[in-house]
Design a protein around this motif. Sequence first.
Motif, PDB file in Angstrom:
ATOM      1  N   GLY A  36       0.832  -1.191   0.000  1.00 10.28           N
ATOM      2  CA  GLY A  36       0.000   0.000   0.000  1.00 10.28           C
ATOM      3  C   GLY A  36       0.871   1.247   0.000  1.00 10.28           C
ATOM      4  N   LYS A  51      -0.022   3.994   7.689  1.00 12.95           N
ATOM      5  CA  LYS A  51      -0.653   3.600   6.434  1.00 12.95           C
ATOM      6  C   LYS A  51      -1.646   4.665   5.990  1.00 12.95           C
ATOM      7  CE  LYS A  51      -0.256  -1.404   7.164  1.00 12.95           C
ATOM      8  NZ  LYS A  51      -1.009  -2.668   7.347  1.00 12.95           N
ATOM      9  N   VAL A  53      -4.620   5.068   4.820  1.00 11.91           N
ATOM     10  CA  VAL A  53      -5.917   4.422   4.627  1.00 11.91           C
ATOM     11  C   VAL A  53      -6.980   5.218   5.383  1.00 11.91           C
ATOM     12  CG1 VAL A  53      -4.983   2.103   4.260  1.00 11.91           C
ATOM     13  CG2 VAL A  53      -5.524   2.857   6.592  1.00 11.91           C
ATOM     14  N   ASP A  89       0.186   1.671  -6.686  1.00 13.07           N
ATOM     15  CA  ASP A  89      -0.450   0.952  -5.578  1.00 13.07           C
ATOM     16  C   ASP A  89       0.411   0.872  -4.329  1.00 13.07           C
ATOM     17  OD1 ASP A  89      -2.827   0.069  -7.090  1.00 13.07           O
ATOM     18  OD2 ASP A  89      -1.382  -1.111  -8.235  1.00 13.07           O
ATOM     19  N   ASN A  90       1.721   0.791  -4.500  1.00 13.90           N
ATOM     20  CA  ASN A  90       2.625   0.522  -3.389  1.00 13.90           C
ATOM     21  C   ASN A  90       3.786   1.504  -3.379  1.00 13.90           C
ATOM     22  OD1 ASN A  90       1.399  -2.232  -2.603  1.00 13.90           O
ATOM     23  ND2 ASN A  90       1.890  -2.522  -4.770  1.00 13.90           N
ATOM     24  N   GLY A 248      -8.772   3.271  -1.482  1.00  8.90           N
ATOM     25  CA  GLY A 248      -8.116   2.395  -2.447  1.00  8.90           C
ATOM     26  C   GLY A 248      -8.325   2.935  -3.852  1.00  8.90           C
TER      27      GLY A 248
END
Length: 276
Positions: A36, A51, A53, A89-90, A248
């Motif tokens: 992530g 993170k 998120v 994505d990462n 996401g």
Amino acid sequence: MLRQTTLAAAAVYTGVGLHSGQEVHMVLKPAPADTGLVFKRMDIDGQPTIKAVAANVTSTLRATTVEENGCKVFTIEHLMSAFHAMQIDNCYIEIDAEEPPVADGSSLAFFKLMQEAGVQELTAERREIVIDKIYRIDDEEQQRFVMVLPYDGFRVSFTSVNPHKLIGIQYENFAINPETYEKEIAPARTIAYEKEIEALQKMGLGLGGTLESVIVYNDEGWLNPLHYEDELVRHKILDVIGDLRLAGPIRGHVIAVASGHALNTALAKEIQKSLG
């Protein structure tokens, strides 16, 4: 099958935080599949990670803040927006302060930084969030909302409502891909009303803002030239792209009226929660 991505090489950017006014050195580093987007605080013992998120959002006062492991990073939305548009994505985001650099108040510097580093495809399958129902967050008192509905692609339609005579109602609608983002959205900068600046700075906000990184207007006009006649709504689109990346990578149509970080991140949390 779509595959996950990361950067092909490390990328470095040094600047000043918009709200903190602190010098910050940022390094974007390739990361393996399923990592992530992860911030790493290099200025703190143990280099704790956060993170990026939706569940980690703790504040949306003039910027989006994520917090984990006892530390935080804030004003992440411009950087997150570039990641979303570049379909990365990462990534490890190493910073030695609480806030990424503001650059020119847009996401263009970050987008170009990622372009220059290149995108590396990984072997793992990409977990795109395919919106299959309507999600909607309302602020009925302020007559604001943001929603996302099924759509084969990624599109944002945004109506900005501002009582100031220079701005008024602005509307834009874009199918988001790297080419359109770079040309139509990435250069759109943060905007501030001159009368608000002193109060913001007393709150410890906007300490790193200058006419090089913020578009400022007063009752007579703009203090610096615009990149677009409707730069405000384009920057709002930039922000919602960044805030929703906390859920996401999204496949859907985002529709918003006068939305800001609070509603955007509430929608991201709702999407993330429904996915378990």
